[in-house]
Design an enzyme around this catalytic site. Structure first.
Site, PDB file in Angstrom:
ATOM      1  N   SER A  10      85.814  61.750  85.343  1.00  0.00           N
ATOM      2  CA  SER A  10      86.073  61.776  86.778  1.00  0.00           C
ATOM      3  C   SER A  10      87.431  62.389  87.079  1.00  0.00           C
ATOM      4  O   SER A  10      87.634  62.974  88.144  1.00  0.00           O
ATOM      5  CB  SER A  10      86.002  60.361  87.349  1.00  0.00           C
ATOM      6  OG  SER A  10      86.945  59.523  86.686  1.00  0.00           O
ATOM      7  N   TYR A  41      85.857  56.947  90.684  1.00  0.00           N
ATOM      8  CA  TYR A  41      84.437  56.643  90.667  1.00  0.00           C
ATOM      9  C   TYR A  41      84.137  55.177  90.994  1.00  0.00           C
ATOM     10  O   TYR A  41      83.069  54.863  91.506  1.00  0.00           O
ATOM     11  CB  TYR A  41      83.851  56.964  89.294  1.00  0.00           C
ATOM     12  CG  TYR A  41      83.385  58.398  89.124  1.00  0.00           C
ATOM     13  CD1 TYR A  41      83.461  59.326  90.165  1.00  0.00           C
ATOM     14  CD2 TYR A  41      82.854  58.817  87.920  1.00  0.00           C
ATOM     15  CE1 TYR A  41      83.031  60.629  89.993  1.00  0.00           C
ATOM     16  CE2 TYR A  41      82.401  60.114  87.742  1.00  0.00           C
ATOM     17  CZ  TYR A  41      82.492  61.028  88.769  1.00  0.00           C
ATOM     18  OH  TYR A  41      82.050  62.307  88.604  1.00  0.00           O
ATOM     19  N   GLY A  42      85.044  54.288  90.657  1.00  0.00           N
ATOM     20  CA  GLY A  42      84.778  52.856  90.809  1.00  0.00           C
ATOM     21  C   GLY A  42      84.529  52.410  92.241  1.00  0.00           C
ATOM     22  O   GLY A  42      84.010  51.317  92.465  1.00  0.00           O
ATOM     23  N   CYS A  73      83.864  58.896  80.119  1.00  0.00           N
ATOM     24  CA  CYS A  73      84.081  57.999  81.248  1.00  0.00           C
ATOM     25  C   CYS A  73      83.097  56.847  81.121  1.00  0.00           C
ATOM     26  O   CYS A  73      81.882  57.084  81.006  1.00  0.00           O
ATOM     27  CB  CYS A  73      83.866  58.757  82.552  1.00  0.00           C
ATOM     28  SG  CYS A  73      83.883  57.743  84.052  1.00  0.00           S
ATOM     29  N   ASN A  74      83.597  55.626  81.121  1.00  0.00           N
ATOM     30  CA  ASN A  74      82.729  54.454  80.977  1.00  0.00           C
ATOM     31  C   ASN A  74      81.734  54.349  82.129  1.00  0.00           C
ATOM     32  O   ASN A  74      80.540  54.111  81.926  1.00  0.00           O
ATOM     33  CB  ASN A  74      83.573  53.182  80.904  1.00  0.00           C
ATOM     34  CG  ASN A  74      84.318  53.048  79.595  1.00  0.00           C
ATOM     35  OD1 ASN A  74      83.773  52.632  78.592  1.00  0.00           O
ATOM     36  ND2 ASN A  74      85.584  53.425  79.598  1.00  0.00           N
ATOM     37  N   CYS A 191      89.337  52.173  79.456  1.00  0.00           N
ATOM     38  CA  CYS A 191      89.267  53.302  80.382  1.00  0.00           C
ATOM     39  C   CYS A 191      89.968  54.468  79.698  1.00  0.00           C
ATOM     40  O   CYS A 191      91.066  54.285  79.143  1.00  0.00           O
ATOM     41  CB  CYS A 191      89.954  52.952  81.707  1.00  0.00           C
ATOM     42  SG  CYS A 191      90.138  54.366  82.835  1.00  0.00           S
ATOM     43  N   THR A 192      89.362  55.629  79.713  1.00  0.00           N
ATOM     44  CA  THR A 192      89.947  56.753  78.973  1.00  0.00           C
ATOM     45  C   THR A 192      91.271  57.224  79.566  1.00  0.00           C
ATOM     46  O   THR A 192      92.024  57.935  78.901  1.00  0.00           O
ATOM     47  CB  THR A 192      88.960  57.931  78.904  1.00  0.00           C
ATOM     48  OG1 THR A 192      88.534  58.288  80.231  1.00  0.00           O
ATOM     49  CG2 THR A 192      87.747  57.566  78.061  1.00  0.00           C
ATOM     50  N   HIS A 193      91.571  56.831  80.804  1.00  0.00           N
ATOM     51  CA  HIS A 193      92.886  57.147  81.364  1.00  0.00           C
ATOM     52  C   HIS A 193      94.010  56.403  80.637  1.00  0.00           C
ATOM     53  O   HIS A 193      95.141  56.903  80.549  1.00  0.00           O
ATOM     54  CB  HIS A 193      92.942  56.755  82.851  1.00  0.00           C
ATOM     55  CG  HIS A 193      92.313  57.738  83.771  1.00  0.00           C
ATOM     56  ND1 HIS A 193      90.959  57.832  83.957  1.00  0.00           N
ATOM     57  CD2 HIS A 193      92.863  58.687  84.599  1.00  0.00           C
ATOM     58  CE1 HIS A 193      90.694  58.776  84.849  1.00  0.00           C
ATOM     59  NE2 HIS A 193      91.823  59.307  85.262  1.00  0.00           N
TER      60      HIS A 193
END
Length: 266
Positions: A10, A41-42, A73-74, A191-193
């Site tokens: 995202s 996205y959340g 992205c989860n 979270c990949t962030h």
């Protein structure tokens, strides 16, 4: 089919996955795509978001012509992975919180899950815990503010330490042992962030902790589903769904060129 690895997220969180992939396969050609027009996205409706993710990924695949798509992205993995695998002719690798490897290394059996609100509350997260960490205490911390800090960091703005501390306070509280439970010793970056902020996370932690993310597992899976990774240091294309000039310098630090607009994405 030969082509680069296409990493989708995202926002800029997938750059942490790109970093892991480059550590394993330094010469592999890569493209990056992010749906920055719909970040975060959340906050979106699941059904509408699932359609959007498929549309953006299809546009990115047309632009990049990859050999594999990594959904870094989860949320996107949860909502759209099955549809993407049905619609695309290339392998699709998803992302899940690294609960299993965290449970394998935790000595105190108390694990922190640092993720977005959407991820900590999703049923698939509970299934991962039930399947791989049923003997562990899991402290879930929704830290959506860290997504904003990571995006700002890639745009050249230093992380706001006060905001990070506020988001991390429940995690630090759990890191201290009490009569009721042992101190946590391992934190899943769900979270990949969040791995983009790891230097600050380590500095702010009151005690040394083990930080686990999904990057290495994704890299191994990519090698499993692709016979041969294309080598091409001239690639590094980046695609976004909205103008992102402010990200050019940050993307360059991870080996990607100035972003191009995806067209069309719907």
């Amino acid at each position: 089919m030969k082509g680069p690895v296409l990493i989708f997220d995202s926002g800029v969180g997938g750059l942490s996955v790109a970093q892991s992939l480059r550590q394993h396969y330094p010469d592999a050609a890569m493209c990056y795509a992010c749906d920055n027009a719909w970040l975060p996205y959340g906050l979106r409706d699941d059904a509408v978001l699932a359609e959007r993710i498929v549309a953006v990924c299809q546009a990115a695949v047309r632009a990049c012509q990859p050999s594999v798509l990594v959904v870094a992205c989860n949320t996107a993995s949860t909502l759209a992975l099955e549809n993407l695998r049905e619609l695309l002719e290339i392998p699709v690798v998803g992302t899940v919180p690294a609960i299993k490897p965290a449970a394998a290394i935790s000595q105190t059996r108390h694990i922190g899950l640092l993720a977005t609100k959407a991820t900590v509350g999703r049923p698939y997260t509970q299934r991962l815990i039930d399947n791989f960490a049923s003997d562990c205490m899991i402290t879930r911390v929704a830290a959506d503010a860290l997504v904003i800090e990571a995006e700002a960091y890639l745009a050249g703005i230093p992380p706001n330490i006060d905001r990070m501390q506020a988001a991390l306070a429940p995690l630090w509280q759990a890191a201290s042992s009490s009569a009721a439970y042992p101190a946590l010793d391992t934190v899943v970056l769900g979270c990949t962030h969040f791995p983009l902020l790891k230097p600050w996370l380590e500095q702010l932690a009151p005690e040394p902790l083990q930080w686990i993310d999904s990057g290495d597992a994704i890299a191994r899976r990519v090698a499993h589903v692709v016979d041969e990774l294309t080598s091409d240091q001239q690639d590094g294309r980046c695609f976004t769904s909205a103008p992102a000039v402010n990200l050019t310098a940050g993307l360059a630090r991870y080996g990607f060129k100035a972003p191009q607009l995806l067209d069309p994405v719907t």
